[in-house]
Design a protein around this motif. Structure first.
Motif, mmCIF file in Angstrom:
data_model
loop_
_atom_site.group_PDB
_atom_site.id
_atom_site.type_symbol
_atom_site.label_atom_id
_atom_site.label_comp_id
_atom_site.label_asym_id
_atom_site.label_seq_id
_atom_site.Cartn_x
_atom_site.Cartn_y
_atom_site.Cartn_z
ATOM 1 N N GLY A 126 0.833 -1.192 0.000
ATOM 2 C CA GLY A 126 0.000 0.000 0.000
ATOM 3 C C GLY A 126 0.867 1.241 0.000
ATOM 4 N N ASP A 131 0.962 5.552 1.507
ATOM 5 C CA ASP A 131 0.445 6.778 2.109
ATOM 6 C C ASP A 131 1.006 7.949 1.310
ATOM 7 N N VAL A 186 3.821 1.244 2.280
ATOM 8 C CA VAL A 186 3.527 0.586 3.558
ATOM 9 C C VAL A 186 3.016 -0.825 3.286
ATOM 10 N N ALA A 187 2.966 -1.625 4.336
ATOM 11 C CA ALA A 187 2.532 -3.019 4.173
ATOM 12 C C ALA A 187 1.024 -3.127 3.981
ATOM 13 N N ASP A 188 0.252 -2.239 4.604
ATOM 14 C CA ASP A 188 -1.206 -2.307 4.537
ATOM 15 C C ASP A 188 -1.677 -1.964 3.132
ATOM 16 N N PRO A 189 -2.371 -2.870 2.429
ATOM 17 C CA PRO A 189 -2.767 -2.616 1.047
ATOM 18 C C PRO A 189 -3.660 -1.385 0.920
ATOM 19 N N ARG A 196 -3.799 5.592 0.399
ATOM 20 C CA ARG A 196 -4.382 6.543 1.335
ATOM 21 C C ARG A 196 -3.823 7.934 1.087
#
Length: 270
Positions: free
Chosen positions: A180, A182, A245-248, A251
């Motif tokens: 993911g 940011d 980031v790791a979170d898909p 954002r």
């Protein structure tokens, strides 16, 4: 109503941009063109179109090696060929957690021009001329792509050209890489003309408008000094706009606030 010389330039430029996105050296292209009778008989139009096409081809030592000419509604199709060391290819699936996200140049002027030409917004004549130049005369970042490729895969990892808008094209990198991002909205580079527009117009043009043909890429944080050097050598600004980031998912942040913008890039098959 586009200048045929600009049309010839852009037809090849958007293909060169695809090579730039992988760090490839242009070699050759084919051109298949269908011409309506009015265009086929218009020598002035054909001369101007050819001049725009070949001026850019010559600048990149990219030869026309074949294709086809026929009658029909105006259709221009180019296939382009390039060369690179596969070990240094800039790919969509190579972004790493912790990478910084960069873009070249500034974003959104092409979309701003299109909105003005379609009557959605009003721009003064000099501002429209500048924005329209970004729409009709994009500069493919071939030399920049080659410079970034020289740093791959050690410090530069994933890359894509921004043809369909940052929101859509960066999402391709994230999906292919399984990560993911940011993105700092306040860091996205845009011209003074676009920055003067209402927030909704700024977001739509700079983040989802497309037709920029700038490069978006990821690089390790240790490469910041190298990115500054490449920017200076190429004469092209490189702006850090976020990080992987790791979170898909993608954002959008402004300060500490996460903004729900629900932006999508251009979808060719929608």
């Amino acid at each position: 109503d586009v200048d045929p010389r600009a049309l010839g330039h852009k037809c090849l430029a958007v293909n060169l941009s695809d090579l730039a996105a992988m760090g490839a050296e242009p070699l050759a292209f084919t051109l298949s063109i269908a011409l309506p009778p009015t265009r086929a008989a218009d020598q002035g139009w054909l001369d101007a179109f050819s001049r725009g096409l070949f001026d850019l081809a010559d600048a990149h030592a990219c030869e026309l090696i074949g294709g086809d000419t026929t009658a029909g509604p105006l259709v221009i199709s180019i296939a382009i060929f390039g060369r690179l060391d596969a070990r240094r290819a800039l790919r969509r699936d190579a972004a790493r957690v912790g990478d910084l996200v960069y873009v070249s140049g500034c974003l959104g002027d092409a979309a701003l021009a299109l909105r003005a030409l379609q009557g959605e917004i009003a721009l003064d004549r000099p501002t429209l001329a500048d924005a329209r130049a970004r729409l009709e005369w994009p500069a493919p970042r071939v030399a920049l792509g080659r410079a970034l490729s020289a740093c791959a895969p050690q410090s530069v990892h994933a890359a894509i050209d921004l043809s369909d808008g940052l929101a859509g094209d960066l999402a391709h990198i994230l999906e292919a890489s399984g990560v993911g991002a940011d993105i700092d909205l306040d860091a996205v580079p845009m011209s003074a003309a676009l920055a003067a527009q209402p927030e909704a117009v700024r977001a739509a043009c700079a983040l989802a408008g497309g037709d920029d043909y700038e490069l978006c890429f990821t690089a390790g944080p240790e490469a910041a000094t190298t990115m500054a050097r490449i920017a200076a050598e190429q004469g092209v600004p490189l702006t850090r706009i976020g990080h992987i980031v790791a979170d898909p998912g993608l954002r959008w942040r402004s300060g500490t606030e996460v903004r729900d913008l629900r932006l999508r890039g251009y979808d060719h098959f929608a």
